[in-house]
Design a protein around this motif. Sequence first.
Motif, PDB file in Angstrom:
ATOM      1  N   VAL A   4      38.084  13.934 -18.156  1.00 23.29           N
ATOM      2  CA  VAL A   4      38.892  13.134 -17.230  1.00 23.29           C
ATOM      3  C   VAL A   4      38.587  11.674 -17.495  1.00 23.29           C
ATOM      4  CG1 VAL A   4      39.314  12.592 -14.807  1.00 23.29           C
ATOM      5  CG2 VAL A   4      38.873  14.959 -15.493  1.00 23.29           C
ATOM      6  N   LEU A   5      39.647  10.881 -17.720  1.00 22.42           N
ATOM      7  CA  LEU A   5      39.469   9.469 -18.051  1.00 22.42           C
ATOM      8  C   LEU A   5      40.282   8.594 -17.104  1.00 22.42           C
ATOM      9  CD1 LEU A   5      39.692   9.567 -21.966  1.00 22.42           C
ATOM     10  CD2 LEU A   5      37.633   9.324 -20.566  1.00 22.42           C
ATOM     11  N   ASP A   6      39.595   7.685 -16.421  1.00 25.29           N
ATOM     12  CA  ASP A   6      40.237   6.656 -15.586  1.00 25.29           C
ATOM     13  C   ASP A   6      41.256   7.254 -14.618  1.00 25.29           C
ATOM     14  OD1 ASP A   6      38.785   4.626 -16.904  1.00 25.29           O
ATOM     15  OD2 ASP A   6      40.265   4.569 -18.511  1.00 25.29           O
ATOM     16  N   LEU A   7      40.885   8.322 -13.958  1.00 22.81           N
ATOM     17  CA  LEU A   7      41.803   9.048 -13.078  1.00 22.81           C
ATOM     18  C   LEU A   7      41.937   8.345 -11.730  1.00 22.81           C
ATOM     19  CD1 LEU A   7      43.457  11.727 -12.800  1.00 22.81           C
ATOM     20  CD2 LEU A   7      41.435  12.677 -11.664  1.00 22.81           C
ATOM     21  N   THR A   8      43.174   8.085 -11.337  1.00 27.04           N
ATOM     22  CA  THR A   8      43.471   7.583  -9.997  1.00 27.04           C
ATOM     23  C   THR A   8      44.407   8.578  -9.327  1.00 27.04           C
ATOM     24  OG1 THR A   8      43.218   5.251 -10.606  1.00 27.04           O
ATOM     25  CG2 THR A   8      44.531   5.740  -8.640  1.00 27.04           C
ATOM     26  N   VAL A   9      43.995   9.074  -8.146  1.00 28.30           N
ATOM     27  CA  VAL A   9      44.790  10.086  -7.457  1.00 28.30           C
ATOM     28  C   VAL A   9      45.117   9.613  -6.048  1.00 28.30           C
ATOM     29  CG1 VAL A   9      43.770  11.952  -8.793  1.00 28.30           C
ATOM     30  CG2 VAL A   9      42.792  11.383  -6.579  1.00 28.30           C
ATOM     31  N   GLY A  10      46.265  10.067  -5.569  1.00 25.92           N
ATOM     32  CA  GLY A  10      46.735   9.714  -4.239  1.00 25.92           C
ATOM     33  C   GLY A  10      48.243   9.823  -4.213  1.00 25.92           C
ATOM     34  N   TRP A  11      48.838   9.236  -3.175  1.00 20.80           N
ATOM     35  CA  TRP A  11      50.290   9.280  -3.018  1.00 20.80           C
ATOM     36  C   TRP A  11      50.748   7.911  -2.517  1.00 20.80           C
ATOM     37  CZ3 TRP A  11      46.893  12.847  -0.993  1.00 20.80           C
ATOM     38  CH2 TRP A  11      46.895  14.099  -1.615  1.00 20.80           C
ATOM     39  N   GLY A  12      51.757   7.353  -3.191  1.00 19.81           N
ATOM     40  CA  GLY A  12      52.273   6.063  -2.762  1.00 19.81           C
ATOM     41  C   GLY A  12      51.195   4.990  -2.790  1.00 19.81           C
ATOM     42  N   ASP A  13      50.988   4.338  -1.653  1.00 23.99           N
ATOM     43  CA  ASP A  13      49.975   3.289  -1.564  1.00 23.99           C
ATOM     44  C   ASP A  13      48.594   3.825  -1.188  1.00 23.99           C
ATOM     45  OD1 ASP A  13      51.859   1.323  -2.172  1.00 23.99           O
ATOM     46  OD2 ASP A  13      52.442   1.097  -0.067  1.00 23.99           O
ATOM     47  N   THR A  14      48.501   5.122  -0.943  1.00 29.06           N
ATOM     48  CA  THR A  14      47.224   5.732  -0.553  1.00 29.06           C
ATOM     49  C   THR A  14      46.458   6.169  -1.786  1.00 29.06           C
ATOM     50  OG1 THR A  14      48.171   6.540   1.519  1.00 29.06           O
ATOM     51  CG2 THR A  14      46.133   7.580   0.762  1.00 29.06           C
TER      52      THR A  14
END
Length: 241
Positions: A4-14
């Motif tokens: 996993v590399l530089d993972l950003t998770v969420g929805w919209g602005d969250t």
Amino acid sequence: MIEVLDLTVGWGDTRLLENASFRVARGDVFAILGGSGCGKSTTLRFLTGLEQPLSGSIHIDGVGAPRLVEGRPPFGVMFQHGALFGSMTVVENVALPLREWTRLPPDVVHAMARAKLRLVGLEGAADKLPSELSGGMKKRAAIARAMALEPELLFLDEPSAGLDPVMSAGLDELILTLKRVVGLTVVVVTHELQSIFAIVDQCILLDKETRSIIARGRPSELRESGDPRIHSFFNRTAEAV
């Protein structure tokens, strides 16, 4: 097995997790840990392709998205509450992935499903409905279904949740047996300290406030950390993250 590399998770602005990187070694039991609301189970959904990350990459056995979610899944998943189909018997639940993803004859599918149930100690419950099973038996049945296609990788979401200490210890022993006998790599989300110290080789600790990984390594080593957030989590003190 997993990178996993530089993972950003969420929805919209969250955002629940930002710019996270980690690796899972083949053959390890690897845990995703953290306090409530930090995104443990959500991260698991992204790892299994149920959600697409906002940025970053996930590779499983060298294969990345979107190819990862095309066709026959390369892993098995046990959801937190088992997610067994109540109108099907236990053996029918376990046989379902085989019916969906293979062209094996029905008698072979049935035999393979029973073999998986035997592996988790549930052969005698094959013809029962999920409503007739105890909590621990449901978890074992869900693991058997996750193993139906003989994957090398299992994702387990809170396998010990809601179980008494005896059932939880039995499930821990099953996970270690599968790792040893079948050679599985296991990624587990859990908050049960006893299980963490009993079965986990490596882990990451997520932090809700910083939306990041604040620790990684062996649980026994992290328990001695000088960082109060890490120390408190692994020793269950009041300042736990």
